[in-house]
Design an enzyme around this catalytic site. Sequence first.
Site: not given
Length: 342
Positions: A197, A148, A177, A124, A152
Amino acid sequence: MNILLTGGAGYIGSHTAVALSEAGHEVVLLDNFYNSNPSVLDRLQKILGKALPCIEADIRDTDVVEKVLREYKIDAVIHFAGLKAVGESVEKPIEYYANNVQGTISLLEAMKAMNVKTLVFSSSATVYGDPQYLPIDENHPTGATSAYGRSKLHIEEILRDVANSDAEWKIICLRYFNPVGAHESGLIGEDPNGLPNNLMPYIAQVASGKLPHLNIYGNDYPTPDGTGVRDYIHVVDLAEGHLAALSHLERNTEFDIFNLGMGKGYSVLEVVSAFEDACQVTIKYNITKRRIGDIASCYGRVDKAERLLGWKALKTINEMCITAWQHQVRTKSELVNVKKFI
Ligand code: NAD
Ligand code: WQD
């Protein structure tokens, strides 16, 4: 190729299943349905005209993953499975590291045991943290600001070590993205549980009347209109990026990292306006205070993927809005058969 998609019933996994299957690959899904619904299998069958095998399992169950790799003679894995809510990860870091990092280690153990050594990993752009310059290229310093994001980063580091340990491993990390939109059929798309969210599903639910208005988190950022700017990418383009990454790994063995985005940013107000134009609806909104942890602008430099993978995102913001809207208005279908390994 026979390709296993962990988390294949999820938002990006299901679109990638379509792209791979349409390109002639044999696709197998593995998902524990923590954040997805087995009804996606029925919808995939409608799109593809054939059922895809899906195993309900957790990637942390190494034995089951080994069995799947063996039974389906898997050549390569695309690893989507993971938890992805930034805010929740700050409250539940142990769950995030257990699922994302431990889950990946379990998957790698199974792959190593079965000698399946080709892997594409869903990373990410959140690994870049607050950008030091824009557009963000792959050499931009990393510095995730949530559990989070750090999960990654940890996984990327583990994968680099694994690739360095044995020349047979072929691994690519894709840093996405902001994926938005849905398949043109509207049958599959983003189905967040509870209050969304993310911006696009929230707007779509305002458009459908499910939610009364959008809260825009701040209009005092140093951006042209004061609202946050992001690099939105159509999920179907993103899915194609995985196909390109797999083809690249047939010719190149080096561990590598690629940004996948459009390479340009849209503000929240621009997305609202694009949605209104594309779908001929009015989106009511209120300006509220900034959301904790948000950054002003984030968009990528994406020419590395274009040069080396021969891939480029082509779908416009208009197509992103229309398909997100089409998916929102489609009705949900019923649960279907899921093969269970005991
Ligand atoms: P998603 O939640 O829709 O899909 C993830 C799937 O993985 C779900 O179906 C879930 O049930 C499954 N899963 C989770 N933990 C599992 C486990 N332990 N074992 C088996 N299955 C498990 O999310 P998505 O948007 O499709 O994201 C896919 C991947 O891309 C994730 O790794 C995510 O972190 C990454 N990513 C997503 C975005 C985004 O904005 N959607 C952006 C960047 C990166
Ligand atoms: C976009 C813009 C908000 C909702 C997140 C993760 C990131 C990645 C993608 C996984 C921002 C504004 C939003 C709303 C708003 N996921 N907004 N009202 O925060 O860029 O990225 O998803 O890896 O890690 O952090 O995406 O869609 O939440 O927000 O005003 O109700 O929309 O402030 O400027 P974000 P988003």
